[in-house]
Motif scaffolding. Structure first.
Motif, short mmCIF file in Angstrom:
data_model
loop_
_atom_site.label_atom_id
_atom_site.label_comp_id
_atom_site.label_asym_id
_atom_site.label_seq_id
_atom_site.Cartn_x
_atom_site.Cartn_y
_atom_site.Cartn_z
N LYS A 152 -5.55 7.13 0.79
CA LYS A 152 -4.92 7.90 -0.28
C LYS A 152 -3.40 7.75 -0.18
O LYS A 152 -2.80 8.21 0.80
CB LYS A 152 -5.31 9.37 -0.20
N PRO A 153 -2.77 7.13 -1.17
CA PRO A 153 -1.30 6.98 -1.13
C PRO A 153 -0.62 8.35 -1.09
O PRO A 153 -1.11 9.31 -1.68
CB PRO A 153 -1.00 6.24 -2.44
N TYR A 154 0.51 8.40 -0.40
CA TYR A 154 1.26 9.65 -0.33
C TYR A 154 2.58 9.48 -1.05
O TYR A 154 3.37 8.56 -0.76
CB TYR A 154 1.52 10.04 1.12
N VAL A 155 2.80 10.33 -2.01
CA VAL A 155 4.06 10.34 -2.76
C VAL A 155 4.76 11.65 -2.48
O VAL A 155 4.22 12.73 -2.78
CB VAL A 155 3.83 10.18 -4.28
N LYS A 156 5.92 11.57 -1.89
CA LYS A 156 6.64 12.77 -1.52
C LYS A 156 7.09 13.51 -2.77
O LYS A 156 7.73 12.93 -3.65
CB LYS A 156 7.84 12.42 -0.63
N GLY A 157 6.74 14.80 -2.84
CA GLY A 157 7.08 15.58 -4.02
C GLY A 157 8.53 16.02 -4.07
O GLY A 157 9.26 15.94 -3.11
N ALA B 72 0.82 -1.22 0.00
CA ALA B 72 0.00 0.00 0.00
C ALA B 72 0.85 1.26 0.00
O ALA B 72 0.51 2.24 -0.68
CB ALA B 72 -0.93 -0.01 1.22
N ILE B 73 1.96 1.25 0.75
CA ILE B 73 2.75 2.47 0.91
C ILE B 73 3.87 2.55 -0.12
O ILE B 73 4.09 3.59 -0.74
CB ILE B 73 3.34 2.54 2.34
N ARG B 74 4.56 1.43 -0.33
CA ARG B 74 5.70 1.44 -1.26
C ARG B 74 5.26 1.34 -2.71
O ARG B 74 5.73 2.09 -3.57
CB ARG B 74 6.65 0.28 -0.92
N LEU C 17 6.24 6.80 9.57
CA LEU C 17 5.21 6.74 10.60
C LEU C 17 4.09 5.79 10.18
O LEU C 17 3.57 5.03 11.00
CB LEU C 17 4.64 8.14 10.86
N ARG C 18 3.72 5.81 8.91
CA ARG C 18 2.69 4.89 8.43
C ARG C 18 3.14 3.45 8.52
O ARG C 18 2.38 2.58 8.96
CB ARG C 18 2.29 5.25 6.99
N TYR C 19 4.38 3.17 8.10
CA TYR C 19 4.91 1.81 8.23
C TYR C 19 4.83 1.34 9.68
O TYR C 19 4.35 0.24 9.98
CB TYR C 19 6.37 1.76 7.77
N ARG C 20 5.31 2.17 10.59
CA ARG C 20 5.38 1.79 12.00
C ARG C 20 3.99 1.53 12.58
O ARG C 20 3.78 0.54 13.28
CB ARG C 20 6.09 2.90 12.78
N ASN C 21 3.04 2.40 12.28
CA ASN C 21 1.71 2.26 12.86
C ASN C 21 0.95 1.08 12.27
O ASN C 21 0.18 0.42 12.97
CB ASN C 21 0.92 3.55 12.67
#
Length: 426
Positions: free
Chosen positions: A421-426, A202-204, A313-317
């Motif tokens: 909603k996925p987050y992609v660092k700009g 989901a995150i990567r 933080l998302r990975y950890r939680n």
């Protein structure tokens, strides 16, 4: 346009405004109360409905004539519905709705208890409360896992798989080592394993979070089912005979009427669940970690600009949530049963509903889980007193309660803004 059509258009907003959510629920509750008073009152017998304060028929009890009680509590529910309809206010919505639902349940119980066969026309409140908490345990752990993930912005549909993997890992490693603590740690790791997969995809890799959650549930079901058939079913003594956690009584507190034996004479999972609710609630709303978690779930871009490492933080939680759910799965195999295929049986999805019903709050999730646990325990009790209600219908009670709660009672709720909603660092 005709005059009548113009009048219809002009009155349409007024009509929609009049039938607010409060009035709709109030009208439904009032109608249900009237039906309960008439129907349950007619079906109830003149026998006393006894609600004992102990685990048996003896001792102190709250008693009421079955017919009188069914009618009285039905009328109370109807009055609550009428008040909701007339007042049309959100301020008293929760209180009046809660009292109304309790009234409906008590009206129903007065009929059922009074109509039970001789010697069975009593309800042991201690057993009901104890059973409610026992059946709610996996729901509490599962809903807390959902809160941790979704407050961070990751939808956790994989609670079912996390519970199942926790139950399997606890049973397997607890059996191999014959140590309940090893089994408990293994259960947490098993739940974290499913969560790690959820986090990575989901995150990567930005996979749709609902889809990957369903896939992981099927993966956990297939993996545990395969290993169960190859190991546990063929050599149950070696791989499916984990020791059990015993009951821990807390002196003084266990002597409190009704609640004492139910809450303070339990196993480690009951105490862990209550402690985790308090700890996660305080951490989420009173600590820097909680503030960062909520900011990541609401507006990750703003959190990132303030120096919060959103993805970490998302990975950890998410992994932490999986550990919590894994421990919930172990409440089956290290306290009650041996492991069987698909033994969770949809409880993960009810836990997801409890999280939504509880509005993404640990304490709200606890109360919602207890509501569903009570529905489950009520079905068990009615089956024990040979209720006229079909057993198949009784087995559906927790799922029906879930549907009613989420579809009819929750109303409009707002998930964290960045949830799913996925987050992609700009």
């Amino acid at each position: 346009m005709s005059t009548m059509a113009v009048e219809d258009v002009a009155l349409a907003p007024v009509a929609r405004g009049f039938w607010s959510r409060e009035r709709k629920v109030g009208a439904g509750l009032a109608a249900a109360g009237i039906v309960a008073a008439a129907l349950f009152g007619a079906l109830a017998t003149g026998e006393q409905a006894r609600f004992t304060l102990s685990e048996t028929a003896g001792g102190a009890a709250l008693e009421i004539n079955g017919t009188v009680g069914a009618i009285l509590f039905g009328i109370i529910a109807a009055l609550c519905g009428l008040a909701l309809f007339v007042l049309d206010t959100r301020r008293w919505f929760g209180t009046l709705l809660g009292v109304g639902i309790v009234g409906l349940v008590l009206s129903f119980l007065c009929w059922q208890v009074s109509a039970a066969p001789a010697g069975q026309n009593f309800m042991p409140l201690v057993n009901i409360v104890r059973g409610t908490f026992l059946l709610a345990l996996p729901l509490i752990f599962g809903s807390l896992a959902g809160v941790l993930c979704e407050r961070s912005g990751v939808v956790n549909v994989a609670i079912e798989g996390q519970l199942l993997m926790g139950a399997f890992s606890g049973a397997l490693f607890g059996s191999i080592t014959q140590n309940v603590w090893v089994g408990l740690v293994a259960a947490a790791v098993g739940g974290a394993f499913i969560s790690l997969l959820l986090a990575v995809f989901a995150i990567r890799y930005l996979v749709d979070q609902v889809v990957i959650g369903i896939v992981l549930n099927l993966f956990a079901l297939g993996l545990t089912g395969f290993l169960y058939e190859r190991l546990m079913q063929t050599e149950a003594q070696s791989y499916n005979s984990a020791p059990r956690f015993g009951t821990w009584a807390i002196p003084v507190l266990e002597d409190i009427p009704v609640l004492g034996p139910a809450l303070f004479r339990g196993n480690i999972f009951l105490y862990l669940a209550l402690i985790l609710v308090a700890v996660i609630h305080l951490a989420l709303f009173r600590t820097r970690w909680g503030l960062r978690t909520r900011s990541v779930g609401e507006h990750p871009t703003a959190a990132d600009t303030l120096g919060v490492r959103v993805l970490r933080l998302r990975y950890r939680n998410v992994i932490l949530g999986g550990m919590v759910a894994g421990i919930g799965g172990a409440s089956y195999t290290l306290a009650l049963y041996t492991f069987t295929k698909n033994m969770i049986g949809g409880k993960g999805f009810i836990a997801l509903a409890a999280m939504i019903f509880g509005r993404w709050s640990p304490t709200g999730a606890l109360l919602a889980a207890l509501f569903f646990g009570f529905a489950d325990q009520l079905g068990t009790y009615l089956g024990a007193i040979n209720s006229v209600i079909p057993s198949d219908f009784l087995a559906m009670l927790p799922y029906l309660a879930t549907l009613l709660a989420v579809a009819g009672l929750v109303g409009r709720v707002r998930a964290p803004a960045a949830d799913g909603k996925p987050y992609v660092k700009g």
